[in-house]
Design a protein around this motif. Structure first.
Motif, PDB file in Angstrom:
ATOM      1  N   ALA A 104       0.844  -1.195   0.000  1.00 55.21           N
ATOM      2  CA  ALA A 104       0.000   0.000   0.000  1.00 55.21           C
ATOM      3  C   ALA A 104       0.879   1.245   0.000  1.00 55.21           C
ATOM      4  N   ILE A 105       0.567   2.184  -0.881  1.00 56.09           N
ATOM      5  CA  ILE A 105       1.327   3.434  -0.957  1.00 56.09           C
ATOM      6  C   ILE A 105       0.378   4.584  -0.657  1.00 56.09           C
ATOM      7  N   MET A 106       0.647   5.264   0.451  1.00 56.10           N
ATOM      8  CA  MET A 106      -0.199   6.375   0.894  1.00 56.10           C
ATOM      9  C   MET A 106       0.650   7.637   0.946  1.00 56.10           C
ATOM     10  N   LEU A 107       1.009   8.118  -0.246  1.00 55.90           N
ATOM     11  CA  LEU A 107       1.903   9.263  -0.375  1.00 55.90           C
ATOM     12  C   LEU A 107       1.270  10.343  -1.235  1.00 55.90           C
ATOM     13  N   PRO A 108       1.640  11.593  -0.995  1.00 54.23           N
ATOM     14  CA  PRO A 108       1.267  12.640  -1.948  1.00 54.23           C
ATOM     15  C   PRO A 108       2.050  12.467  -3.245  1.00 54.23           C
ATOM     16  N   ASN A 109       1.759  13.287  -4.226  1.00 54.10           N
ATOM     17  CA  ASN A 109       2.476  13.219  -5.501  1.00 54.10           C
ATOM     18  C   ASN A 109       3.955  13.536  -5.291  1.00 54.10           C
ATOM     19  N   ASN A 126      -5.400   7.449  -1.016  1.00 57.26           N
ATOM     20  CA  ASN A 126      -5.465   8.896  -0.892  1.00 57.26           C
ATOM     21  C   ASN A 126      -4.908   9.292   0.474  1.00 57.26           C
ATOM     22  N   PRO A 127      -3.873  10.128   0.538  1.00 58.23           N
ATOM     23  CA  PRO A 127      -3.299  10.511   1.836  1.00 58.23           C
ATOM     24  C   PRO A 127      -4.276  11.219   2.754  1.00 58.23           C
ATOM     25  N   ASN A 128      -5.396  11.705   2.216  1.00 53.56           N
ATOM     26  CA  ASN A 128      -6.370  12.425   3.023  1.00 53.56           C
ATOM     27  C   ASN A 128      -7.484  11.541   3.570  1.00 53.56           C
ATOM     28  N   LEU A 129      -7.384  10.225   3.364  1.00 53.28           N
ATOM     29  CA  LEU A 129      -8.400   9.334   3.896  1.00 53.28           C
ATOM     30  C   LEU A 129      -8.412   9.373   5.419  1.00 53.28           C
ATOM     31  N   THR A 130      -9.601   9.186   5.976  1.00 49.72           N
ATOM     32  CA  THR A 130      -9.692   9.038   7.425  1.00 49.72           C
ATOM     33  C   THR A 130      -9.119   7.685   7.829  1.00 49.72           C
ATOM     34  N   VAL A 131      -8.890   7.504   9.116  1.00 47.31           N
ATOM     35  CA  VAL A 131      -8.372   6.222   9.606  1.00 47.31           C
ATOM     36  C   VAL A 131      -9.331   5.093   9.241  1.00 47.31           C
ATOM     37  N   GLN A 132     -10.625   5.333   9.375  1.00 47.91           N
ATOM     38  CA  GLN A 132     -11.611   4.300   9.047  1.00 47.91           C
ATOM     39  C   GLN A 132     -11.571   3.936   7.569  1.00 47.91           C
ATOM     40  N   GLU A 133     -11.492   4.951   6.703  1.00 47.69           N
ATOM     41  CA  GLU A 133     -11.453   4.701   5.260  1.00 47.69           C
ATOM     42  C   GLU A 133     -10.178   3.972   4.862  1.00 47.69           C
ATOM     43  N   ALA A 134      -9.040   4.433   5.399  1.00 42.34           N
ATOM     44  CA  ALA A 134      -7.768   3.790   5.075  1.00 42.34           C
ATOM     45  C   ALA A 134      -7.732   2.366   5.596  1.00 42.34           C
ATOM     46  N   SER A 135      -8.275   2.142   6.791  1.00 39.94           N
ATOM     47  CA  SER A 135      -8.276   0.801   7.372  1.00 39.94           C
ATOM     48  C   SER A 135      -9.060  -0.172   6.511  1.00 39.94           C
ATOM     49  N   HIS A 136     -10.188   0.290   5.954  1.00 39.87           N
ATOM     50  CA  HIS A 136     -10.968  -0.582   5.069  1.00 39.87           C
ATOM     51  C   HIS A 136     -10.120  -1.037   3.886  1.00 39.87           C
ATOM     52  N   GLN A 137      -9.427  -0.116   3.251  1.00 37.43           N
ATOM     53  CA  GLN A 137      -8.631  -0.480   2.071  1.00 37.43           C
ATOM     54  C   GLN A 137      -7.457  -1.370   2.450  1.00 37.43           C
ATOM     55  N   LEU A 138      -6.783  -1.061   3.548  1.00 36.18           N
ATOM     56  CA  LEU A 138      -5.652  -1.880   3.979  1.00 36.18           C
ATOM     57  C   LEU A 138      -6.091  -3.299   4.309  1.00 36.18           C
ATOM     58  N   ASP A 177      -9.034  -4.820   3.374  1.00 33.47           N
ATOM     59  CA  ASP A 177      -9.648  -5.498   2.238  1.00 33.47           C
ATOM     60  C   ASP A 177      -8.594  -5.987   1.247  1.00 33.47           C
ATOM     61  N   SER A 178      -7.543  -5.200   1.060  1.00 32.56           N
ATOM     62  CA  SER A 178      -6.479  -5.581   0.110  1.00 32.56           C
ATOM     63  C   SER A 178      -5.475  -6.564   0.709  1.00 32.56           C
ATOM     64  N   ARG A 179      -5.552  -6.772   2.035  1.00 35.86           N
ATOM     65  CA  ARG A 179      -4.590  -7.618   2.752  1.00 35.86           C
ATOM     66  C   ARG A 179      -3.159  -7.130   2.515  1.00 35.86           C
ATOM     67  N   ALA A 180      -2.983  -5.829   2.645  1.00 30.26           N
ATOM     68  CA  ALA A 180      -1.662  -5.236   2.399  1.00 30.26           C
ATOM     69  C   ALA A 180      -0.618  -5.801   3.351  1.00 30.26           C
ATOM     70  N   LYS A 181       0.548  -6.096   2.798  1.00 30.50           N
ATOM     71  CA  LYS A 181       1.668  -6.610   3.597  1.00 30.50           C
ATOM     72  C   LYS A 181       2.438  -5.477   4.257  1.00 30.50           C
ATOM     73  N   LEU A 182       2.444  -4.321   3.576  1.00 26.94           N
ATOM     74  CA  LEU A 182       3.253  -3.184   4.030  1.00 26.94           C
ATOM     75  C   LEU A 182       2.602  -1.901   3.556  1.00 26.94           C
ATOM     76  N   LEU A 183       2.701  -0.866   4.375  1.00 29.48           N
ATOM     77  CA  LEU A 183       2.220   0.468   4.017  1.00 29.48           C
ATOM     78  C   LEU A 183       3.412   1.411   3.928  1.00 29.48           C
ATOM     79  N   ILE A 184       3.491   2.150   2.842  1.00 23.97           N
ATOM     80  CA  ILE A 184       4.521   3.182   2.686  1.00 23.97           C
ATOM     81  C   ILE A 184       3.832   4.531   2.777  1.00 23.97           C
ATOM     82  N   ASN A 185       4.225   5.331   3.760  1.00 23.13           N
ATOM     83  CA  ASN A 185       3.655   6.671   3.925  1.00 23.13           C
ATOM     84  C   ASN A 185       4.759   7.644   4.329  1.00 23.13           C
ATOM     85  N   LEU A 186       4.397   8.871   4.626  1.00 22.07           N
ATOM     86  CA  LEU A 186       5.407   9.865   4.950  1.00 22.07           C
ATOM     87  C   LEU A 186       6.027   9.646   6.327  1.00 22.07           C
ATOM     88  N   SER A 187       5.204   9.305   7.303  1.00 21.29           N
ATOM     89  CA  SER A 187       5.678   9.259   8.692  1.00 21.29           C
ATOM     90  C   SER A 187       6.293   7.934   9.091  1.00 21.29           C
TER      91      SER A 187
END
Length: 490
Positions: free
Chosen positions: A55-60, A82-94, A96-106
């Motif tokens: 999962a990639i949650m980064l701005p452009n 979308n980096p602007n997703l709420t925690v609930q929205e992001a959690s659904h995608q993570l 549902d997709s069974r993401a192994k890893l999330l790449i974000n800014l922090s």
């Protein structure tokens, strides 16, 4: 062309040529290849392997593209958030997709379950990708992208696009838009959307051309970027073109480098397309597509007749048809649901075989869009199947009314919805936003509509508001307009 191997190919063919840049970083082909190797090494160290989802949650930014190609090198798929997703929205995608890893800014986990990696770590070090020597995975059937739909009819669904899908789409786009190694794409749309990834990253990079990434569209700096960077094309949505077209007359930028602008994601009025080209000196080439079709299915031809107000003809390799409610394919001029067929059609919705079987029938993708094909094969979109308004037994297509409103010189944006009515079933309600410096009156708008629309199509009410609500991609959000209407009439 396998995208898992593209960094290698570009580095071998033209190591010092420009590849990709953002406001902070500029990479040549060899530098991009090195960054991808380092990132792939890091992901492999963290356990990412073929069949996993990153999962990639980064701005452009450049790191988004590096991470995407690194995941593909390992045979993993990418789901952009979308980096602007709420925690609930992001959690659904993570989840549902069974993401192994999330790449974000922090580097901080979002849902407390999927481990996160900060984008800065992708630059790696000698212990990682500098020594990563495994060959890239070469599998056209491997899942490449999991694009989540906007969720206008429920929770977002994961659209499964494999490497065969994105390779076919990039090849079709290169041919239709005549992209070559001499082109330079300016990316202003969000990278968490399939349009940004396919039209502005995969298509130009696979053609050997270069990309400059901007964090977002900025009306204050856009034309300055065009004059300084000298891009040859860019892709945007009608809202962006409407805002640019509404700039004061003294704004006269040098647009001589631009061959065209691509207009998609939502229908644009013929008036906007023609007036924009007359003002700025380069054409807007309107197309049509959806995530389930890997971005694009029709385009107005660069060479030949461009019919403003239509979304053009099918791309080479795809077929378009119009179907009625009984499942019959309709002749030219008849209105019905738009169907798409081709190697770009998605594999299906992740974990939703029943919804997939309702959407892809006998090889045809049922888009849910209403349209008609003229005698020359040009497609026009008239609305969404579920947005069609039935007033007293008469079918009304919102786009026809929106186009009529947009023909007013004082209207910047317009959207039409249907709302319940006791005797007629539904009535037409319009929302408009004024152009800067204009102050439209309801009397003027009603007179304007009366000149262009038969009585039953005219809005029962027109609401003038400061701006129309948009979703993350820049489309007008009609769900929010319906909620606004309900609030106003509670």
């Amino acid at each position: 062309m396998r995208f898992s191997k593209l960094p290698d190919l570009r580095a071998a063919q033209a190591p010092d040529a420009h590849c990709i840049a953002d406001a902070r970083t500029s990479l040549s082909n060899s530098e991009f290849y090195s960054k991808v190797l380092m990132a792939a090494g890091l992901l492999a160290e963290l356990g990412v392997q073929a069949g996993d989802v990153v999962a990639i949650m980064l701005p452009n930014q450049v790191e988004f593209v590096v991470a995407m190609f690194a995941a593909w090198r390992l045979g993993a798929a990418v789901t952009p958030l979308n980096p602007n997703l709420t925690v609930q929205e992001a959690s659904h995608q993570l989840n549902d997709s069974r993401a192994k890893l999330l790449i974000n800014l922090s580097g901080a986990t979002v849902d407390g379950q999927v481990p996160a990696l900060p984008a800065a770590a992708l630059h790696g070090g000698v212990q990682y990708g500098a020594h990563y020597g495994a060959q890239p995975v070469d599998n056209p059937a491997a899942l490449a992208l999991l694009i989540y739909t906007s969720g206008t009819t429920g929770l977002p669904k994961g659209v499964m696009l494999d490497h065969a899908n994105i390779e076919a789409m990039a090849a079709m786009s290169r041919e239709a838009m005549e992209i070559t190694s001499s082109d330079h794409c300016l990316l202003i749309l969000p990278l968490f959307h399939v349009n940004g990834i396919v039209a502005s990253i995969l298509t130009p990079l696979s053609a050997g051309s270069r990309v400059t990434i901007r964090a977002r569209f900025d009306i204050e700096t856009f034309f300055a970027d065009v004059e300084r960077l000298r891009p040859t094309y860019f892709s945007a949505v009608p809202t962006i073109y409407a805002l640019l077209n509404a700039l004061p007359p003294h704004v006269q930028p040098d647009t001589s480098s631009l061959r065209y602008g691509i207009c998609g994601a939502a229908p644009a009025s013929a008036e906007l397309l023609t007036s924009f080209e007359a003002r700025y000196g380069f054409p807007l080439v309107e197309g049509y597509g959806l995530s389930e079709g890997t971005c694009a299915s029709t385009i107005n031809p660069l060479k030949g007749i461009r019919k403003a107000g239509t979304v053009g003809v099918p791309m080479v390799g795809q077929r378009i048809a119009i179907m009625d409610a009984a499942g019959r394919h309709l002749p030219a001029g008849e209105t019905g649901e738009v169907l798409v067929q081709g190697p770009n059609v998605m594999r299906g919705y992740l974990g939703k075989p029943e919804e997939t079987s309702k959407t892809i029938i006998d090889g045809w993708l049922h888009t849910g869009d209403l349209g008609r094909i003229d005698a020359d094969g040009y497609l026009s979109i008239v609305g969404r199947l579920k947005e069609m308004i039935i007033r007293g037994g008469e079918n009304i297509y919102p786009k026809e009314i929106e186009d009529a409103l947009l023909a007013s010189p004082s209207v910047l944006e317009a959207a039409v919805i249907g709302v319940p009515h006791e005797t007629l079933g539904e009535i037409v309600i319009a929302y408009v936003a004024d152009r800067p410096g204009h102050n439209t009156t309801l009397e003027e708008l009603n007179e304007h509509c009366a000149e262009r629309l038969t009585r039953y199509k005219r809005p029962a009410a027109i609401h003038v508001i400061s701006s129309l609500p948009k979703n993350a991609v820049g489309k007008i959000d009609k769900l929010k307009l319906r909620a606004l209407w309900k609030q106003q009439h509670a």
